[in-house]
Design a protein around this motif. Structure first.
Motif, mmCIF file in Angstrom:
data_model
loop_
_atom_site.group_PDB
_atom_site.id
_atom_site.type_symbol
_atom_site.label_atom_id
_atom_site.label_comp_id
_atom_site.label_asym_id
_atom_site.label_seq_id
_atom_site.Cartn_x
_atom_site.Cartn_y
_atom_site.Cartn_z
ATOM 1 N N ASN A 101 -83.071 44.382 180.240
ATOM 2 C CA ASN A 101 -83.708 43.716 179.107
ATOM 3 C C ASN A 101 -84.394 44.787 178.263
ATOM 4 O O ASN A 101 -85.518 45.181 178.523
ATOM 5 N N LEU A 102 -83.690 45.280 177.276
ATOM 6 C CA LEU A 102 -84.211 46.330 176.410
ATOM 7 C C LEU A 102 -84.479 45.755 175.027
ATOM 8 O O LEU A 102 -83.693 44.970 174.508
ATOM 9 N N THR A 103 -85.585 46.141 174.460
ATOM 10 C CA THR A 103 -85.909 45.736 173.101
ATOM 11 C C THR A 103 -86.327 46.962 172.313
ATOM 12 O O THR A 103 -86.912 47.900 172.865
ATOM 13 N N ILE A 104 -86.038 46.932 171.039
ATOM 14 C CA ILE A 104 -86.455 48.002 170.146
ATOM 15 C C ILE A 104 -87.703 47.524 169.425
ATOM 16 O O ILE A 104 -87.685 46.486 168.766
ATOM 17 N N GLU A 105 -88.761 48.262 169.589
ATOM 18 C CA GLU A 105 -90.008 47.892 168.945
ATOM 19 C C GLU A 105 -90.130 48.638 167.622
ATOM 20 O O GLU A 105 -90.521 49.793 167.579
ATOM 21 N N SER A 106 -89.777 47.961 166.575
ATOM 22 C CA SER A 106 -89.931 48.539 165.248
ATOM 23 C C SER A 106 -90.221 47.417 164.274
ATOM 24 O O SER A 106 -89.737 46.302 164.421
ATOM 25 N N GLU A 107 -91.039 47.729 163.313
ATOM 26 C CA GLU A 107 -91.361 46.738 162.307
ATOM 27 C C GLU A 107 -90.325 46.817 161.191
ATOM 28 O O GLU A 107 -89.784 47.890 160.906
ATOM 29 N N PRO A 108 -90.008 45.690 160.577
ATOM 30 C CA PRO A 108 -89.011 45.713 159.515
ATOM 31 C C PRO A 108 -89.489 46.553 158.333
ATOM 32 O O PRO A 108 -90.664 46.530 157.966
ATOM 33 N N VAL A 109 -88.574 47.317 157.777
ATOM 34 C CA VAL A 109 -88.887 48.208 156.672
ATOM 35 C C VAL A 109 -88.150 47.719 155.434
ATOM 36 O O VAL A 109 -86.958 47.431 155.490
ATOM 37 N N ASN A 110 -88.867 47.636 154.326
ATOM 38 C CA ASN A 110 -88.239 47.270 153.063
ATOM 39 C C ASN A 110 -87.796 48.536 152.354
ATOM 40 O O ASN A 110 -88.620 49.341 151.931
ATOM 41 N N ILE A 111 -86.504 48.692 152.243
ATOM 42 C CA ILE A 111 -85.938 49.860 151.585
ATOM 43 C C ILE A 111 -85.472 49.416 150.208
ATOM 44 O O ILE A 111 -84.791 48.410 150.072
ATOM 45 N N GLY A 112 -85.852 50.152 149.193
ATOM 46 C CA GLY A 112 -85.533 49.777 147.824
ATOM 47 C C GLY A 112 -84.129 50.182 147.406
ATOM 48 O O GLY A 112 -83.268 50.531 148.221
ATOM 49 N N LYS A 113 -83.917 50.155 146.119
ATOM 50 C CA LYS A 113 -82.609 50.420 145.516
ATOM 51 C C LYS A 113 -82.062 51.793 145.898
ATOM 52 O O LYS A 113 -80.916 51.912 146.326
ATOM 53 N N TYR A 114 -82.875 52.826 145.737
ATOM 54 C CA TYR A 114 -82.385 54.180 145.976
ATOM 55 C C TYR A 114 -82.150 54.436 147.468
ATOM 56 O O TYR A 114 -81.220 55.147 147.832
ATOM 57 N N GLY A 115 -82.972 53.852 148.309
ATOM 58 C CA GLY A 115 -82.758 53.967 149.748
ATOM 59 C C GLY A 115 -81.466 53.300 150.181
ATOM 60 O O GLY A 115 -80.719 53.827 151.010
ATOM 61 N N MET A 116 -81.176 52.134 149.616
ATOM 62 C CA MET A 116 -79.939 51.427 149.956
ATOM 63 C C MET A 116 -78.713 52.187 149.434
ATOM 64 O O MET A 116 -77.683 52.252 150.112
ATOM 65 N N LEU A 117 -78.831 52.755 148.239
ATOM 66 C CA LEU A 117 -77.725 53.558 147.710
ATOM 67 C C LEU A 117 -77.473 54.783 148.586
ATOM 68 O O LEU A 117 -76.324 55.147 148.850
ATOM 69 N N ARG A 118 -78.554 55.401 149.055
ATOM 70 C CA ARG A 118 -78.425 56.564 149.938
ATOM 71 C C ARG A 118 -77.767 56.169 151.256
ATOM 72 O O ARG A 118 -76.907 56.879 151.771
ATOM 73 N N LYS A 119 -78.168 55.022 151.797
ATOM 74 C CA LYS A 119 -77.596 54.549 153.055
ATOM 75 C C LYS A 119 -76.094 54.313 152.901
ATOM 76 O O LYS A 119 -75.301 54.725 153.755
ATOM 77 N N THR A 120 -75.692 53.678 151.816
ATOM 78 C CA THR A 120 -74.266 53.437 151.563
ATOM 79 C C THR A 120 -73.518 54.748 151.403
ATOM 80 O O THR A 120 -72.417 54.912 151.942
#
Length: 113
Positions: free
Chosen positions: A15-34
């Protein structure tokens, strides 16, 4: 550290869980991810698996926003906007052109390199 397991068929899974809070990534972050996902697959996978991807995307977003502000201020000094009260449509067109110029520079410098 104590692990608990659950049974599925003949197998025990931790039973593994990742403890991280959701992060809001904006336009430029999403473009970089793509961009990374499509063009730098190994780097994307490495950052994703080590947990550094969200931090990188947030840094890109912050740097891009700051760069946009600096570029817009510089472009407004170099190319002053017409009077907004006299001709609103001309002012809007001028501001949109300046924003496109600044955004093209930001995308080239930070997102797609």
């Amino acid at each position: 550290m104590e692990l608990t397991y659950y049974r599925k068929g003949d197998y025990l899974f931790p039973n593994l869980t990742i403890e991280s809070e959701p992060v809001n990534i904006g336009k430029y972050g999403m473009l970089r991810k793509t961009f990374l996902k499509e063009n730098r697959k190994n780097w994307y996978q490495s950052m994703l698996l080590t947990g550094k991807l969200e931090k990188h995307l947030m840094e890109i977003e912050k740097a891009a926003q700051e760069r946009m502000e600096v570029l817009m201020n510089g472009l407004l000094i170099q190319y002053p906007a017409p009077d907004k009260e006299a001709d609103q449509m001309k002012w809007v067109a001028h501001m949109n052109n300046l924003q496109q110029m600044a955004e093209e520079s930001v995308l080239t410098e930070l997102v797609y390199n």
